[in-house]
Design an enzyme around this catalytic site. Sequence first.
Site, PDB file in Angstrom:
ATOM      1  N   HIS A   1       0.383 -11.750   2.286  1.00  0.00           N
ATOM      2  CA  HIS A   1      -0.668 -11.032   1.563  1.00  0.00           C
ATOM      3  C   HIS A   1      -1.431 -11.943   0.587  1.00  0.00           C
ATOM      4  O   HIS A   1      -2.656 -11.895   0.522  1.00  0.00           O
ATOM      5  CB  HIS A   1      -0.050  -9.842   0.832  1.00  0.00           C
ATOM      6  CG  HIS A   1      -0.989  -8.706   0.636  1.00  0.00           C
ATOM      7  ND1 HIS A   1      -0.606  -7.394   0.740  1.00  0.00           N
ATOM      8  CD2 HIS A   1      -2.306  -8.670   0.326  1.00  0.00           C
ATOM      9  CE1 HIS A   1      -1.645  -6.602   0.519  1.00  0.00           C
ATOM     10  NE2 HIS A   1      -2.690  -7.358   0.256  1.00  0.00           N
TER      11      HIS A   1
ATOM     12  N   TYR B   1       0.839  -1.209   0.000  1.00  0.00           N
ATOM     13  CA  TYR B   1       0.000   0.000   0.000  1.00  0.00           C
ATOM     14  C   TYR B   1       0.874   1.260   0.000  1.00  0.00           C
ATOM     15  O   TYR B   1       0.365   2.359  -0.236  1.00  0.00           O
ATOM     16  CB  TYR B   1      -0.949   0.046   1.209  1.00  0.00           C
ATOM     17  CG  TYR B   1      -1.920  -1.104   1.334  1.00  0.00           C
ATOM     18  CD1 TYR B   1      -2.113  -2.009   0.294  1.00  0.00           C
ATOM     19  CD2 TYR B   1      -2.656  -1.298   2.502  1.00  0.00           C
ATOM     20  CE1 TYR B   1      -3.001  -3.069   0.429  1.00  0.00           C
ATOM     21  CE2 TYR B   1      -3.546  -2.349   2.635  1.00  0.00           C
ATOM     22  CZ  TYR B   1      -3.703  -3.244   1.596  1.00  0.00           C
ATOM     23  OH  TYR B   1      -4.579  -4.295   1.730  1.00  0.00           O
TER      24      TYR B   1
END
Length: 303
Positions: free
Chosen positions: A135, A74
């Site tokens: 992730h 991110y």
Amino acid sequence: MHSGGSGLFPGARSPRGSKDRSLVSNLPSITLNNGVVMPQLGFGVWQVPDDEATATVATALEAGYRSIDTAAIYENEVGTGKALASSGIAREELFVTTKMWNSATETWTREGVLREFDASLDRLGLDYVDLYLIHWPRAMRDDYVTVYRTLVEIAAEGRAKAIGVSNFKRPQLERVIADTSVVPAVNQIELHPNFPQAELRAFHAEQGIATEAWSPLGQGRGLLEDATLARVAAKHGKSPAQVVLRWHLQLGNVAIPKSATPSRIRENIDLAGFELDADDLTAIAGLDTGTRVGPDPDDFDWN
Ligand code: NAD
């Protein structure tokens, strides 16, 4: 896993006094399979640019959120960390999640994973995270067991209070459990009324894995305009987003809605004082279309 019963943020103090406490005091927490307590509602920061993350996360903390969900990919761990540091909230009252990114150019080794984890801690300005997740499994590369084994080491050192995975399907969960005997505390998966993941949730419940919902509002695309949700929302005098988030809480999910709009950030945590009844839950069950807003983990190997 069971409801903590002592409130979403036990002992939480607002950084600017105690006036916000009533907003959050009736929201629950869950206890993960290693005893760590996790707020059932958190704030997600995907697509918040780093230079906006400090202000956005500060707004969320002021609204009463204590759990923040970020990730290396991110690219806003620095901005997020600044908001945490300047909030005046004690570290033990915060719950910080970050995630280890996959890289299609790299097959992960233990050293590589440790390097990635250290870099995330450094960017966040923390000496531990509450939850560290893989992730994506990118099962086609077959390195997720190595990554997970290294997360087990990180947890043993106390540098992550809990470890888990994201976007894992049942075969990958079964494999890491079989190979390491350490059951992930959390699996963070796409989950919302259009894609409620009943089978995977049932498997999680059997295994003691907490289900964390990403894109819990279906990314706001279409779902929040649904007529059924509008009807249930009107019945309770709440917004469609609040109904969906209440649905997550009642299912036992952890939910991490994202918004960059201060009024929506506050709205999304204002969930106390109403409950969906059996009719509401049946109506929402009818919204299952089996459609994802994100990629299928079986095919996902971006970098
Ligand atoms: P979301 O379901 O939280 O939807 C966010 C969008 O919904 C906002 O951008 C806004 O357009 C709208 N919205 C939010 N609150 C609203 C309200 N009260 N009223 C009307 N519209 C509203 O989607 P998301 O951001 O994709 O997911 C939330 C978090 O989940 C992310 O920020 C991230 O932390 C995490 N996530 C993880 C993965 C993963 O692979 N593990 C993938 C995607 C997202």
